[in-house]
Scaffold this motif. Structure first.
Motif: not given
Ligand code: XMP
Length: 523
Positions: A369-393
């Motif tokens: 089964k397909l799971i797509e956890p970012l399917r409601s986000l735009y690219k810049d929102e994915v970047r913001a989420l990445g920061r919130a998850l502690g991924i380096r800049e």
């Protein structure tokens, strides 16, 4: 949630921290999985009275939530009340117009509350209202539009002829805020932290206590953010696989391994298939054949690895001990929208996908089964989420990189020698771009190899070497793009370093072609 039927306004609302979702204008409301607090009918390039034009589900008007119609959306409101409410304007109206708002009293004024009576707005329409629809008041006029804004006398239904979502409209955001917050009662609480919390809860609910999830990762922004999110939600029951296809950039495989496995703690398996790929690429010169070969080989290798992982998972109770039921993909909102157009999946859809053909074959073959956890986000929102998850800049801001990698940046046949040249030259180019502080101003940059060799003179000797092509573009959607305007000294510096440091190269050229007619990649 504010439900936006069709194109355009979602971004502005999200910037106001109000969650909004865009669906095709023909969405059947009975099939909606949530109850919106308000509905926005957006603009569109059609005429409501023409055959084949899209119309909203009549249930929109019975839902008993506030409605805002913008441009085509307003004409649709009026047309549904009575078809003779809308006509073609004498002349089309594009650009700025001065708006004059007027007070009527009561709820009718709520859309313009706190906004000055006179402001510049952006118009773009051919059709207009022929008369005021029954039950409505005019709440603003402009030089060319007698009905620039209308409001229903007793229900929270509003229409705007101009576009509040464009930056050229003064107070546009304030108008949308009045609608979403004051009229619909939405809270401005949609933040990345909140999204993160909800996404984790949702993944846990979908996957269950024992479920296992598999994914292919590339080290790109989307798959990395999605992988870290899965890791946070289900720990080592998430399995990431990185396939080294031999056409990754200099030290890239090692770096991705470090980032994902060491820094982010993701359960990662690296499969080094570089020899197999490079062997198979021998003699292939046609760009599409290269893509097909790389895509097909990737699937074979990934599937074989999936079976190994399945066996390992079944034996290791600390990793869940169960069957792999899900396949995770880092699909983003723009991809979702592309397939949502009322005419069906749009003609502009790209033929290249990150893991070409993978989901269908694995989904059907293994019942994943397909799971797509970012399917409601735009690219810049994915970047913001990445920061919130502690991924380096640096990783969060990475330029995109195509699945077939350097193979589509070497014109013609891919050989280990040319891959090495492309790697070295690319490394120099990107390092210099970073050093000059230009990386974040550029959407995508790389160095490619043109195998038709040129004559040069180096150290008093005649040489015959490859041509390196530098490409750097700016774009917002990757559908159109312009070459980046580098300072001349910068290009000279890069040229100097490449011819001096990369063996086998005697010329460097900068590709100034825009897209169209060029594409971003050379092949
Ligand atoms: P073009 O070259 O079509 O590229 O202007 C637009 C964007 O898509 C990327 N691209 C690809 N991505 N597999 C991918 O995953 C591919 O086969 C592929 N081809 C192009 C390209 O890097 C650019 O960002």
């Amino acid at each position: 949630t504010i439900l936006v039927l069709d194109f355009g306004i979602t971004r502005r609302l999200r910037e106001l921290n109000v969650f909004s979702e865009m669906l095709p204008c023909t969405q059947k409301l009975a099939e909606l999985k949530f109850k919106p607090k308000g509905i926005i009918l957006s603009g569109g390039p059609y005429s409501v009275y023409e055959d084949g034009s899209p119309h909203v589900d009549p249930a929109v008007f019975d839902l008993d939530v506030p409605i805002l119609g913008i441009c085509y959306g307003m004409q649709e409101l009026a047309y549904r009340i009575s078809p003779d409410n809308v006509i073609a304007g004498k002349h089309r109206e594009y650009g700025h117009s001065m708006l004059k708002a007027r007070s009527i009293g009561g709820h009718v004024d709520r859309l313009f509350e706190g906004i000055e009576d006179s402001m510049r707005v952006w118009m773009s329409h051919g059709d207009k209202l022929a008369k005021l629809p029954e039950g409505f008041h005019t709440v603003a006029t402009s030089d060319n539009s007698e009905y620039a804004a209308i409001a229903h006398e007793s229900k929270p239904i509003y229409g705007l002829q101009f576009h509040p979502e464009v930056t050229h409209t003064q107070n546009g955001t304030a108008l949308l805020k009045n609608f979403a917050v004051n009229i619909c009662g939405c809270k401005q609480d949609w933040t990345m932290e909140k999204f993160l919390e909800q996404a984790i809860a949702q993944i846990r609910e979908t996957v269950g206590e024992k479920g296992q999830v598999l994914a292919a990762v590339s080290g790109g922004v989307d798959s990395t953010v999605a992988a870290k999110l899965m890791k946070e939600a289900i720990g080592d029951r998430f399995w990431a696989v990185l396939v080294n296809n031999g056409v990754m950039r200099l030290n890239e495989c090692e770096q991705v391994q470090k980032d994902l496995s060491e820094a982010l703690g993701i359960n990662l398996t690296v499969v080094d298939a570089s020899k197999e790929f490079l062997e198979g690429l021998k003699g292939i010169t046609d760009p599409e054949k290269k893509r097909k070969f790389i895509g097909g080989k990737f699937i074979d290798i990934f599937e074989a690895e999936a079976i190994k992982i399945e066996e390992a998972a079944a034996k290791d109770p600390t990793k869940g001990g169960g069957k792999i039921e899900f396949f995770m993909q880092g699909t983003l909102y723009p991809d979702v929208i592309e397939s949502l157009s009322f005419k069906g999946p749009s003609a502009t859809i790209k033929t290249h996908h990150n893991v070409g053909g993978l989901p269908e074959r694995m989904m059907n073959g293994q019942g994943l089964k397909l799971i797509e956890p970012l399917r409601s986000l735009y690219k810049d929102e994915v970047r913001a989420l990445g920061r919130a998850l502690g991924i380096r800049e640096e990783l969060v801001m990475r330029h995109p990189f195509p699945g077939p990698g350097i193979a589509v940046r070497i014109l013609g046949e891919v050989t280990p020698e040319k891959v090495e040249i492309a790697r070295q030259a690319d490394h120099i180019f990107i390092s210099e771009i970073r050093k000059a502080g230009l990386y974040d101003q550029i959407s995508q940059a790389y160095a490619a190899v043109d195998p038709s060799r040129a004559v040069g003179v180096m150290g008093d000797k005649r040489v015959y070497g490859y041509i390196v092509v530098l490409r750097a573009v700016t774009t917002t959607d990757f559908m159109t793009a312009e070459a980046f305007n580098f300072p001349w000294e910068f290009l000279q510096r890069v040229m100097n370093r490449i011819v001096n440091e990369v063996h086998g190269v005697c010329r460097v050229v900068y590709d100034i072609t825009s897209k169209p007619p060029g594409t971003i990649e050379l092949e």
